[in-house]
Write a protein that holds these residues in place. Sequence first.
Motif, mmCIF file in Angstrom:
data_model
loop_
_atom_site.group_PDB
_atom_site.id
_atom_site.type_symbol
_atom_site.label_atom_id
_atom_site.label_comp_id
_atom_site.label_asym_id
_atom_site.label_seq_id
_atom_site.Cartn_x
_atom_site.Cartn_y
_atom_site.Cartn_z
ATOM 1 N N ALA A 140 0.827 -1.204 0.000
ATOM 2 C CA ALA A 140 0.000 0.000 0.000
ATOM 3 C C ALA A 140 0.864 1.257 0.000
ATOM 4 O O ALA A 140 0.584 2.225 -0.716
ATOM 5 N N ALA A 141 1.936 1.261 0.808
ATOM 6 C CA ALA A 141 2.825 2.426 0.861
ATOM 7 C C ALA A 141 3.533 2.629 -0.478
ATOM 8 O O ALA A 141 3.658 3.763 -0.971
ATOM 9 N N GLY A 142 3.991 1.522 -1.098
ATOM 10 C CA GLY A 142 4.650 1.630 -2.394
ATOM 11 C C GLY A 142 3.706 2.112 -3.473
ATOM 12 O O GLY A 142 4.054 2.983 -4.285
ATOM 13 N N GLY A 143 2.494 1.567 -3.489
ATOM 14 C CA GLY A 143 1.514 2.003 -4.476
ATOM 15 C C GLY A 143 1.105 3.446 -4.281
ATOM 16 O O GLY A 143 0.918 4.196 -5.243
ATOM 17 N N LEU A 144 1.006 3.857 -3.012
ATOM 18 C CA LEU A 144 0.628 5.232 -2.713
ATOM 19 C C LEU A 144 1.667 6.220 -3.216
ATOM 20 O O LEU A 144 1.339 7.310 -3.694
ATOM 21 N N SER A 145 2.951 5.843 -3.133
ATOM 22 C CA SER A 145 4.008 6.726 -3.624
ATOM 23 C C SER A 145 3.865 6.950 -5.128
ATOM 24 O O SER A 145 4.218 8.019 -5.641
ATOM 25 N N CYS A 146 3.326 5.944 -5.842
ATOM 26 C CA CYS A 146 3.088 6.113 -7.280
ATOM 27 C C CYS A 146 1.845 6.973 -7.536
ATOM 28 O O CYS A 146 1.826 7.791 -8.455
ATOM 29 N N GLY A 294 -0.091 2.520 -9.519
ATOM 30 C CA GLY A 294 -0.001 2.652 -8.070
ATOM 31 C C GLY A 294 -1.323 2.398 -7.394
ATOM 32 O O GLY A 294 -1.384 1.756 -6.329
ATOM 33 N N GLY A 295 -2.417 2.869 -7.993
ATOM 34 C CA GLY A 295 -3.735 2.606 -7.426
ATOM 35 C C GLY A 295 -4.048 1.126 -7.379
ATOM 36 O O GLY A 295 -4.611 0.623 -6.400
ATOM 37 N N ALA A 296 -3.653 0.407 -8.441
ATOM 38 C CA ALA A 296 -3.863 -1.039 -8.459
ATOM 39 C C ALA A 296 -3.053 -1.725 -7.362
ATOM 40 O O ALA A 296 -3.535 -2.670 -6.709
ATOM 41 N N ILE A 297 -1.827 -1.255 -7.136
ATOM 42 C CA ILE A 297 -0.979 -1.845 -6.094
ATOM 43 C C ILE A 297 -1.572 -1.595 -4.703
ATOM 44 O O ILE A 297 -1.556 -2.476 -3.838
ATOM 45 N N VAL A 298 -2.113 -0.392 -4.486
ATOM 46 C CA VAL A 298 -2.760 -0.098 -3.207
ATOM 47 C C VAL A 298 -3.935 -1.043 -2.975
ATOM 48 O O VAL A 298 -4.135 -1.565 -1.872
ATOM 49 N N LEU A 299 -4.722 -1.277 -4.018
ATOM 50 C CA LEU A 299 -5.851 -2.201 -3.907
ATOM 51 C C LEU A 299 -5.391 -3.603 -3.535
ATOM 52 O O LEU A 299 -5.993 -4.266 -2.686
ATOM 53 N N VAL A 300 -4.315 -4.055 -4.168
ATOM 54 C CA VAL A 300 -3.782 -5.387 -3.860
ATOM 55 C C VAL A 300 -3.312 -5.445 -2.413
ATOM 56 O O VAL A 300 -3.581 -6.413 -1.687
ATOM 57 N N GLY A 301 -2.592 -4.405 -1.972
ATOM 58 C CA GLY A 301 -2.112 -4.378 -0.598
ATOM 59 C C GLY A 301 -3.241 -4.389 0.400
ATOM 60 O O GLY A 301 -3.189 -5.099 1.418
ATOM 61 N N ALA A 302 -4.297 -3.616 0.137
ATOM 62 C CA ALA A 302 -5.447 -3.588 1.036
ATOM 63 C C ALA A 302 -6.136 -4.951 1.071
ATOM 64 O O ALA A 302 -6.560 -5.417 2.129
ATOM 65 N N PHE A 303 -6.242 -5.612 -0.091
ATOM 66 C CA PHE A 303 -6.876 -6.926 -0.133
ATOM 67 C C PHE A 303 -6.079 -7.954 0.658
ATOM 68 O O PHE A 303 -6.643 -8.749 1.417
ATOM 69 N N ILE A 304 -4.767 -7.934 0.505
ATOM 70 C CA ILE A 304 -3.929 -8.885 1.236
ATOM 71 C C ILE A 304 -4.041 -8.663 2.745
ATOM 72 O O ILE A 304 -4.175 -9.609 3.528
ATOM 73 N N ALA A 305 -4.020 -7.400 3.162
ATOM 74 C CA ALA A 305 -4.078 -7.090 4.592
ATOM 75 C C ALA A 305 -5.416 -7.501 5.195
ATOM 76 O O ALA A 305 -5.470 -8.088 6.274
ATOM 77 N N GLN A 306 -6.516 -7.214 4.509
ATOM 78 C CA GLN A 306 -7.812 -7.513 5.092
ATOM 79 C C GLN A 306 -8.115 -9.005 5.082
ATOM 80 O O GLN A 306 -8.947 -9.475 5.856
#
Length: 334
Positions: A140-146, A294-306
């Motif tokens: 999520a942090a990496g995707g957010l930076s993008c 980056g938005g797609a990466i944030v979505l993936v990170g949120a899905f993995i965390a939840q």
Amino acid sequence: MPVHMSESSQGSRGKGAGLGLALASALAFGGSGVAAKPLIEAGLDPLHVVWLRATGAAVVMLPLAVRHRYLLRRRPALLAGFGLLGVAGVQACYFAALSRIPVGVALLIEYLAPALVLGWVRFVQRRPVSRAAALGVVLAAGGLSCVVEVWSGLSFDVLGLLLALCAACCQVGYFVLADQGSDAGEEAPDPLGVIAYGLIVGSAVLTVVARPWNLHWSVLTGSAHLNGATVPAVVLLAWIVLIATVVAYVTGVLSVRRLSPQVAGVVACLEAVVATVLAWVLLGEHLSAPQIAGGAIVLVGAFIAQSATPAKGSAEPVASGGPERQLSVPGTSA
């Protein structure tokens, strides 16, 4: 014959409801900037917009504050902390940081909060943290930076960076305090009462910071421009108060109660994605390829965390809510 749900089924439903609430909160919070920017361009000071936001929401929630006035006696520290950190602290520190560093950098540092929440859980509460939750934070942090294209506005300002970090710490306080009492059953403080008094405290603090007696009230009687369209300023203010504040805080706190501070924090990173997409659609601010990726990466990170589950043998959930979180909020199951 009554049908009894298994504990795992109740836990899954509670987690699903919590995820839905967290997404709704991110959508609501993410829409605040799109409505606030036309008001600022019309002549309102950014801090005055923040004050109007908090004060208007406090007025809307005032009946709930009266209804839950017992919280003033039972949980004064919780109410004060939520107002100072979760309402006034985040807003004041973030806007102060914006005056010294680029928006993208400030936003990225503020959303280091999920990583700081994991640190709080691991080193202060001494609870285990699942690898999936940690991986979700990193992605999520990496995707957010993008999404914020942090590389396009890099500048080093010590005070600005410290202010943005303070905003991140205040956001950690928001998630941690929103979770207070979630395992206390019937003794848990009502989340709506906590939000109501938090907004009142936050409004009082922001009154000192924003000095609203200098506010240009005439702007609110006129119109603002939204990507070429003319919109009454009061309509934009109503959206900020009712949706981007009242709905956002209510759904956000309830999501933390059903999930956990660290998972809700990662899902909250979607706020930046939502804000960027809405700015693209409503303000004509086009997205670049790195922002979309980056938005797609944030979505993936949120899905993995939840979707993370507690470590085997752990006595308490560390990345997902169990049935005790679903049943611990009196009067909010609907």
